[in-house]
Design a protein around this motif. Structure first.
Motif, mmCIF file in Angstrom:
data_model
loop_
_atom_site.group_PDB
_atom_site.id
_atom_site.type_symbol
_atom_site.label_atom_id
_atom_site.label_comp_id
_atom_site.label_asym_id
_atom_site.label_seq_id
_atom_site.Cartn_x
_atom_site.Cartn_y
_atom_site.Cartn_z
ATOM 1 N N UNK A 213 6.040 -18.382 8.144
ATOM 2 C CA UNK A 213 6.424 -18.650 9.528
ATOM 3 C C UNK A 213 5.787 -17.673 10.506
ATOM 4 N N UNK A 214 5.029 -16.704 9.997
ATOM 5 C CA UNK A 214 4.345 -15.765 10.884
ATOM 6 C C UNK A 214 5.110 -14.478 11.133
ATOM 7 N N UNK A 215 6.042 -14.123 10.237
ATOM 8 C CA UNK A 215 6.794 -12.867 10.356
ATOM 9 C C UNK A 215 6.558 -12.020 9.101
ATOM 10 N N UNK A 216 5.322 -11.549 8.899
ATOM 11 C CA UNK A 216 5.000 -10.841 7.650
ATOM 12 C C UNK A 216 5.757 -9.540 7.453
ATOM 13 N N UNK A 217 5.971 -8.786 8.509
ATOM 14 C CA UNK A 217 6.658 -7.503 8.359
ATOM 15 C C UNK A 217 8.131 -7.710 8.006
ATOM 16 N N UNK A 250 2.358 -7.833 1.298
ATOM 17 C CA UNK A 250 1.669 -6.748 2.001
ATOM 18 C C UNK A 250 0.187 -7.062 2.185
ATOM 19 N N UNK A 251 -0.428 -7.614 1.138
ATOM 20 C CA UNK A 251 -1.848 -7.968 1.234
ATOM 21 C C UNK A 251 -2.077 -9.024 2.299
ATOM 22 N N UNK A 252 -1.156 -9.977 2.405
ATOM 23 C CA UNK A 252 -1.289 -11.036 3.399
ATOM 24 C C UNK A 252 -1.054 -10.522 4.815
ATOM 25 N N UNK A 253 -0.357 -9.379 4.945
ATOM 26 C CA UNK A 253 -0.018 -8.847 6.266
ATOM 27 C C UNK A 253 -1.194 -8.191 6.962
ATOM 28 N N UNK A 254 -2.269 -7.863 6.209
ATOM 29 C CA UNK A 254 -3.456 -7.294 6.838
ATOM 30 C C UNK A 254 -3.831 -5.934 6.283
ATOM 31 N N UNK A 255 -4.927 -5.405 6.793
ATOM 32 C CA UNK A 255 -5.500 -4.167 6.240
ATOM 33 C C UNK A 255 -4.566 -2.972 6.393
ATOM 34 N N UNK A 256 -3.697 -2.998 7.404
ATOM 35 C CA UNK A 256 -2.796 -1.862 7.601
ATOM 36 C C UNK A 256 -1.825 -1.685 6.441
ATOM 37 N N UNK A 257 -1.611 -2.760 5.682
ATOM 38 C CA UNK A 257 -0.667 -2.706 4.569
ATOM 39 C C UNK A 257 -1.380 -2.690 3.217
ATOM 40 N N UNK A 258 -2.689 -2.441 3.227
ATOM 41 C CA UNK A 258 -3.468 -2.500 1.985
ATOM 42 C C UNK A 258 -2.995 -1.477 0.962
ATOM 43 N N UNK A 259 -2.735 -0.261 1.401
ATOM 44 C CA UNK A 259 -2.307 0.772 0.456
ATOM 45 C C UNK A 259 -0.932 0.446 -0.120
ATOM 46 N N UNK A 260 -0.063 -0.135 0.707
ATOM 47 C CA UNK A 260 1.251 -0.557 0.224
ATOM 48 C C UNK A 260 1.118 -1.662 -0.822
ATOM 49 N N UNK A 261 0.166 -2.560 -0.585
ATOM 50 C CA UNK A 261 -0.052 -3.658 -1.527
ATOM 51 C C UNK A 261 -0.504 -3.121 -2.874
#
Length: 378
Positions: A213-217, A250-261
Motif C-alpha cells: 500500500x506504499x507504507x514500507x516503514x 527493508x530491501x524493498x524500502x530502498x537503499x537507506x535500509x540496505x544494511x538493515x536488510x
C-alpha cells in the motif's frame, strides 16, 4: 455493482473481450451453459454500467474466475437472509454441537485448510474464493458457539491458520481490504487460541499489505513488533521466517535500509534449524528450509542490486519444488530485475515472459503488477 466487476476485470488487465473469452473457456471446462459471445458482450456492458443485475448463475462463474467475493463482485455489501432465532432451544442446540466437536473434527478443519493451501500454491487463489469463504464461515460458526476455553482453543488455532491463508490469497488477488480484514481475524483467533506463533505470523504477513500500500516503514515496524511478540514462545523456524520477511521489506524500502536488510538476512540464516524440515508441526502455515531461504536471499539481494543475487536465484530455480507454481513467478521477476541491473536485456525478457506465464496461470494480480512494472523498464 458496476465498479466491482469492472475493477476486478481491470486488475487482471482484461478487456471486455478477454473476459468473454475467459468466461466461455471456464464454462466449457466445467460443462456449464453460458450465453453467446455477442450476448455476453451486452451483459458485461450492462453489468458494468449498472443497467443489469448479475444473476446468481453468472456470479457463481465470475467469482472463481476473477478471484473475488460476492460482495466485491457486486460492488457492495450483500444482504444475507438469516433465519429467525428459535429462542433458547436453538441457541443451546448450537452450543451443544460446538462443545461436542472432537479432535477428529478439528483435524478435519485442519485437513481442509491444508488442501486449500496445496491447491493455492499450485493453481492460485482465484478459483478458491467460494471454498475459502465457506471454510472460514464454518470455523467462525464453530468458534462462536464454543463456550469453554478447552473447546475454543483448538478451533481458534485452526481459524487463525485458515485466516492467514485466506488473507494471503486475498492479497495475491489484489483484494487488499479483504486481506487486511482476514489478517485481523487471524490475529483475534490467535489471541483466543493463546498462540504466539500464529499471532506473530499473522502480523508478519500483514506487514506486506502495508508495504504494497506504499507504507514500507510502517510495514517494517509491524514485522519487527511481530518478532518481539512473546519471543520465548516462538519456534526457531518462525523466528527465521520473520527475520527473512524483515529483510525483504527493508530491501524493498530502498537503499537507506540496505544494511538493515542484510543484517536481518544474516539473522534468518543463523536462526533457521538445520533439521532438513520445511515446516514445524505446530506452524504449518510456514514453508522454510535451506532451499526456500536461498530463494528468499536471492529476492533480497536482487532488490538491493547485489550481483550475488544471480547465483542464489538460479540455484533456487534449479532446485525448486515444481508445486510452488506461484512462487516461480516471483523468482523469474527477481531474475528479470537482476539481469536488468547488469544491462542483460535478452535474458531479462526471457525471464519476464516466464514470470508473466506463471502469474497468468495462477491468476496472481500481485505478481502481474510486478511483471508490468518490470516490463516498463525493458
Amino acid at each position: 455493482m458496476a465498479n466491482g466487476l469492472k475493477a476486478a476485470r481491470a486488475a487482471r488487465g482484461w478487456s471486455q473481450e478477454k473476459l468473454i473469452h475467459e468466461m466461455r473457456r471456464f464454462a466449457e471446462q466445467r460443462l456449464l451453459d453460458v450465453a453467446s459471445p455477442a450476448s455476453l458482450k451486452v451483459y458485461i456492458s450492462e453489468w458494468e454500467n449498472g443497467r443489469r443485475t448479475i444473476t446468481d448463475r453468472y456470479a457463481a462463474l465470475l467469482r472463481p474466475l476473477l478471484g473475488v467475493t460476492d460482495a466485491e463482485l457486486r460492488g457492495g455489501a450483500v444482504a444475507v437472509a438469516t433465519a429467525s432465532a428459535g429462542g433458547y432451544d436453538e441457541l443451546l442446540s448450537r452450543i451443544d454441537s460446538a462443545s461436542s466437536l472432537g479432535q477428529s473434527m478439528v483435524q478435519s478443519f485442519l485437513d481442509q485448510t491444508e488442501l486449500l493451501r496445496t491447491m493455492d500454491r499450485q493453481m492460485g487463489a482465484a478459483g478458491l474464493v467460494d471454498q475459502m469463504n465457506g471454510h472460514l464461515a464454518a470455523l467462525e460458526d464453530a468458534l462462536t458457539f464454543a463456550v469453554l476455553p478447552g473447546t475454543r482453543r483448538p478451533i481458534a488455532a485452526a481459524l487463525a491458520g485458515a485466516s492467514t491463508l485466506a488473507a494471503w490469497q486475498a492479497l495475491d488477488a489484489g483484494a487488499v481490504e479483504r486481506a487486511w480484514r482476514r489478517y485481523e481475524l487471524a490475529k483475534k483467533a490467535a489471541q483466543d487460541a493463546g498462540s504466539a506463533l500464529y499471532l506473530a505470523h499473522a502480523m508478519g504477513e500483514q506487514a506486506y499489505v502495508l508495504a504494497d500500500a506504499g507504507r514500507p516503514l510502517l510495514a517494517i515496524e509491524l514485522v519487527r513488533d511481530a518478532q518481539r511478540t512473546r519471543t520465548e514462545h516462538q519456534s526457531p523456524r518462525l523466528r527465521a521466517w520473520l527475520a527473512a520477511a524483515e529483510a525483504e521489506l527493508c530491501a524493498a524500502a530502498g537503499v537507506d535500509m540496505a544494511s538493515d536488510a542484510r543484517a536481518a538476512l544474516e539473522r534468518a540464516e543463523a536462526l533457521l534449524p538445520e533439521d532438513g524440515e520445511a515446516r514445524d508441526p505446530d506452524m504449518l502455515s510456514i514453508f522454510l528450509d535451506a532451499g526456500h531461504l536461498t530463494r528468499w536471499r536471492g529476492n533480497v539481494l536482487a532488490k538491493l542490486g547485489d550481483e550475488a543475487a544471480m547465483h542464489e536465484l538460479y540455484a533456487s530455480l534449479d532446485n525448486a519444488d515444481p508445486t510452488f507454481v506461484r512462487a516461480s513467478a516471483g523468482v523469474h521477476c527477481d531474475l528479470t530485475q537482476a539481469h536488468l541491473a547488469r544491462g542483460e536485456l535478452d535474458q531479462a525478457r526471457a525471464h519476464i515472459q516466464k514470470a508473466r506465464l506463471a502469474a497468468n496461470r495462477t491468476g496472481s494480480v500481485r505478481h502481474r503488477q510486478r511483471v508490468e512494472l518490470l516490463t516498463g523498464r525493458l
